[in-house]
Write a protein that holds these residues in place. Structure first.
Motif, PDB file in Angstrom:
ATOM      1  N   VAL A 151       0.843  -1.193   0.000  1.00  0.00           N
ATOM      2  CA  VAL A 151       0.000   0.000   0.000  1.00  0.00           C
ATOM      3  C   VAL A 151       0.876   1.240   0.000  1.00  0.00           C
ATOM      4  O   VAL A 151       1.781   1.368   0.825  1.00  0.00           O
ATOM      5  CB  VAL A 151      -0.923   0.039   1.241  1.00  0.00           C
ATOM      6  N   SER A 152       0.616   2.135  -0.925  1.00  0.00           N
ATOM      7  CA  SER A 152       1.379   3.382  -0.987  1.00  0.00           C
ATOM      8  C   SER A 152       0.622   4.381  -1.837  1.00  0.00           C
ATOM      9  O   SER A 152      -0.312   4.030  -2.562  1.00  0.00           O
ATOM     10  CB  SER A 152       2.774   3.142  -1.579  1.00  0.00           C
ATOM     11  N   LEU A 153       1.039   5.631  -1.757  1.00  0.00           N
ATOM     12  CA  LEU A 153       0.480   6.650  -2.634  1.00  0.00           C
ATOM     13  C   LEU A 153       0.857   6.366  -4.086  1.00  0.00           C
ATOM     14  O   LEU A 153       0.090   6.634  -5.006  1.00  0.00           O
ATOM     15  CB  LEU A 153       0.978   8.035  -2.220  1.00  0.00           C
ATOM     16  N   SER A 154       2.052   5.813  -4.298  1.00  0.00           N
ATOM     17  CA  SER A 154       2.524   5.541  -5.653  1.00  0.00           C
ATOM     18  C   SER A 154       1.691   4.478  -6.360  1.00  0.00           C
ATOM     19  O   SER A 154       1.581   4.489  -7.588  1.00  0.00           O
ATOM     20  CB  SER A 154       3.991   5.083  -5.635  1.00  0.00           C
ATOM     21  N   ASN A 155       1.110   3.571  -5.599  1.00  0.00           N
ATOM     22  CA  ASN A 155       0.313   2.498  -6.177  1.00  0.00           C
ATOM     23  C   ASN A 155      -1.165   2.836  -6.224  1.00  0.00           C
ATOM     24  O   ASN A 155      -2.024   1.951  -6.309  1.00  0.00           O
ATOM     25  CB  ASN A 155       0.518   1.197  -5.393  1.00  0.00           C
ATOM     26  N   ASN A 196       5.319   3.633   4.036  1.00  0.00           N
ATOM     27  CA  ASN A 196       5.504   4.085   2.653  1.00  0.00           C
ATOM     28  C   ASN A 196       5.089   5.531   2.462  1.00  0.00           C
ATOM     29  O   ASN A 196       5.757   6.300   1.760  1.00  0.00           O
ATOM     30  CB  ASN A 196       4.709   3.183   1.700  1.00  0.00           C
ATOM     31  N   ILE A 197       3.972   5.904   3.075  1.00  0.00           N
ATOM     32  CA  ILE A 197       3.456   7.270   2.920  1.00  0.00           C
ATOM     33  C   ILE A 197       4.439   8.284   3.504  1.00  0.00           C
ATOM     34  O   ILE A 197       4.718   9.321   2.899  1.00  0.00           O
ATOM     35  CB  ILE A 197       2.078   7.394   3.586  1.00  0.00           C
ATOM     36  N   ILE A 198       4.957   7.997   4.685  1.00  0.00           N
ATOM     37  CA  ILE A 198       5.924   8.912   5.299  1.00  0.00           C
ATOM     38  C   ILE A 198       7.131   9.079   4.382  1.00  0.00           C
ATOM     39  O   ILE A 198       7.619  10.195   4.153  1.00  0.00           O
ATOM     40  CB  ILE A 198       6.344   8.391   6.686  1.00  0.00           C
ATOM     41  N   GLY A 199       7.625   7.973   3.823  1.00  0.00           N
ATOM     42  CA  GLY A 199       8.758   8.059   2.914  1.00  0.00           C
ATOM     43  C   GLY A 199       8.445   8.850   1.659  1.00  0.00           C
ATOM     44  O   GLY A 199       9.268   9.659   1.195  1.00  0.00           O
ATOM     45  N   GLU A 200       7.266   8.643   1.099  1.00  0.00           N
ATOM     46  CA  GLU A 200       6.882   9.363  -0.116  1.00  0.00           C
ATOM     47  C   GLU A 200       6.733  10.857   0.141  1.00  0.00           C
ATOM     48  O   GLU A 200       7.137  11.693  -0.687  1.00  0.00           O
ATOM     49  CB  GLU A 200       5.575   8.784  -0.669  1.00  0.00           C
ATOM     50  N   LEU A 201       6.171  11.206   1.287  1.00  0.00           N
ATOM     51  CA  LEU A 201       6.015  12.626   1.611  1.00  0.00           C
ATOM     52  C   LEU A 201       7.367  13.273   1.913  1.00  0.00           C
ATOM     53  O   LEU A 201       7.583  14.444   1.582  1.00  0.00           O
ATOM     54  CB  LEU A 201       5.054  12.796   2.791  1.00  0.00           C
ATOM     55  N   ILE A 219       1.003  12.911   9.336  1.00  0.00           N
ATOM     56  CA  ILE A 219       0.147  12.532   8.202  1.00  0.00           C
ATOM     57  C   ILE A 219       0.112  11.014   8.065  1.00  0.00           C
ATOM     58  O   ILE A 219      -0.943  10.419   7.815  1.00  0.00           O
ATOM     59  CB  ILE A 219       0.650  13.192   6.906  1.00  0.00           C
ATOM     60  N   GLY A 220       1.260  10.363   8.238  1.00  0.00           N
ATOM     61  CA  GLY A 220       1.277   8.910   8.211  1.00  0.00           C
ATOM     62  C   GLY A 220       0.430   8.316   9.319  1.00  0.00           C
ATOM     63  O   GLY A 220      -0.300   7.334   9.117  1.00  0.00           O
ATOM     64  N   ASP A 221       0.508   8.920  10.508  1.00  0.00           N
ATOM     65  CA  ASP A 221      -0.303   8.447  11.639  1.00  0.00           C
ATOM     66  C   ASP A 221      -1.789   8.648  11.363  1.00  0.00           C
ATOM     67  O   ASP A 221      -2.634   7.870  11.834  1.00  0.00           O
ATOM     68  CB  ASP A 221       0.079   9.198  12.920  1.00  0.00           C
ATOM     69  N   ARG A 222      -2.129   9.680  10.599  1.00  0.00           N
ATOM     70  CA  ARG A 222      -3.535   9.951  10.284  1.00  0.00           C
ATOM     71  C   ARG A 222      -4.141   8.780   9.505  1.00  0.00           C
ATOM     72  O   ARG A 222      -5.311   8.426   9.722  1.00  0.00           O
ATOM     73  CB  ARG A 222      -3.658  11.248   9.477  1.00  0.00           C
TER      74      ARG A 222
END
Length: 414
Positions: A151-155, A196-201, A219-222
């Protein structure tokens, strides 16, 4: 001898005309569609074919077939995801060397990868709205028994849905479909999504696409918090006494407000009959969109449907037709309000947004200029103002998003 093989539910003969003997990374610009792509571990290209745009991804043959079948199953389960077109194998170059198989999917119109959204200098809360959309998508795939695995923003692809976004699953190659998921499987998906989200941001901050003051950890915690609250609302059990039976209807209404229909409730009573316990057993997404489809035939996003239904209710009240058949009123609203408004927008500007999103933004603009003018601005006047002052300056979200015609974006091959 190598033979090109196309596996598809409805093969398009035009696929045979594409340059399959050339590695995808080297395909000439004249066959490509200049659309923004997210970062991918594989080579991905967009191609115009038979009046539509398809996405082509080079990938191992076994994985390609597996992902193709998973995407087909997800579509049957009505999970928001890209439409699989087919798998092409047996590719060789002009020297007879083997080339990777490819997975072909339909490009999702009006959608954007998260990086393209941030490149458009959207409002600061965009990241939060994308996270909320991803949380809804993750809950929906988990309710169907799908373990995503990456799961990620990229996918994910995002489409505007009124003031929010709707998220669509793009990459299913690491996923697996089960009858139900264990808490451990769900929690792993959620924890991986957070990482993944934290890394992407952080990557966006480094690229100066996101303000460095933004708390990417929060934001990742959200995502974790939003997922947990939504999952509990959709699946959690609730107990109450016999004197509070109204809470059954209240629970269903609350789920409807979240955009979900309750197909079945499990209700159990204590042995002494003092309390009742309820738990949703079948929860289907798309409550408002299904109602709007039934009344008008419009197939739109959930929050867009909610907004259009509100305008339909306002039209019904303004024309004093509360006692008329709802479907007759909806038919008149569709013809006299929705279609008339959309068609009054110049044809060359309509393609910038989906019709439902266009109508939603006109309603928003009408409210804004009415408040500023201190009067109720008629819808035709508001439409004209929106076209001249807003729409003409908006990027085209149907095609060539973020890129000039003929321009292609850099290769992404991790």
């Amino acid at each position: 001898m190598h033979t090109l093989q196309i596996t598809a539910s409805a093969p398009d003969p035009a696929l045979l005309d594409l340059p399959w003997k050339i590695p995808l990374a080297e395909w000439p610009d004249e066959v490509l569609a200049a659309l923004p792509r997210g970062i991918s571990r594989h080579v991905v290209r967009f191609v115009r074919l038979s009046g539509r745009v398809i996405a082509i991804k080079e990938i191992g043959e076994t994985v390609a077939y597996r992902e193709f079948e998973l995407l087909r199953q997800l579509r049957k389960l009505e999970v928001p995801s890209v439409v699989p077109v087919g798998v092409i194998t047996g590719r060789v170059d002009e020297h007879g060397e083997r080339l990777e198989a490819v997975l072909v999917t339909e490009h999702l119109q009006f959608s954007l990868p998260y990086r393209a959204l941030f490149s458009q200098a959207l409002r600061p809360d965009t990241a939060l709205r994308l996270i909320d959309a991803l949380a809804v998508l993750l809950v929906r795939v988990h309710l169907t028994g799908f373990y995503w695995g990456d799961v990620s923003l990229s996918n994910t692809l995002f489409r505007r849905d009124a003031e929010t976004f709707s998220a669509y699953l793009v990459d299913a190659e690491t996923g697996d479909l089960h009858r139900t998921l264990t808490p451990g499987q769900r929690n792993y998906d959620v924890d991986l999504a957070r990482t993944n989200i934290i890394g992407e941001l952080m990557d966006l901050v480094a690229g100066e696409l996101l303000d460095e003051e933004v708390d990417v950890i929060a934001i990742g915690d959200r995502l974790v918090e939003r997922y947990a609250s939504l999952w509990d609302a959709l699946t959690g059990a609730e107990s109450f006494t016999h004197a509070e039976r109204w809470r059954v209807a209240a629970r269903i209404e609350a789920l409807n407000e979240l955009g979900f229909d309750v197909g079945e409730l499990e209700m159990t009573t204590d042995i002494d009959g003092t309390s009742v316990r309820i738990q949703p057993k079948v929860v289907d997404a798309g409550h408002h969109s299904r109602r709007l489809m039934r009344l008008t035939g419009l197939d739109v996003q959930e929050n867009q449907a909610r907004r259009l239904l509100n305008d339909l209710d306002a039209y019904r009240a303004a024309t004093e037709r509360q006692n008329d058949d709802e479907e007759w009123v909806a038919h008149d609203w569709l013809r006299l309000v929705f279609e008339h408004t959309v068609q009054s927008v110049p044809r060359d500007l309509r393609r910038k947004l989906e019709p439902a999103q266009l109508f939603h933004e006109i309603l928003d603009h009408r409210w804004f200029i009415s408040e500023r003018a201190g009067r109720d601005v008629p819808l035709p006047e508001a439409t004209a103002s929106y076209v001249e002052n807003v729409l003409r300056h908006r990027p085209d979200e149907k095609s060539l998003l973020g890129l000039a015609p003929g321009e292609t974006d850099p290769d992404f091959t991790e």
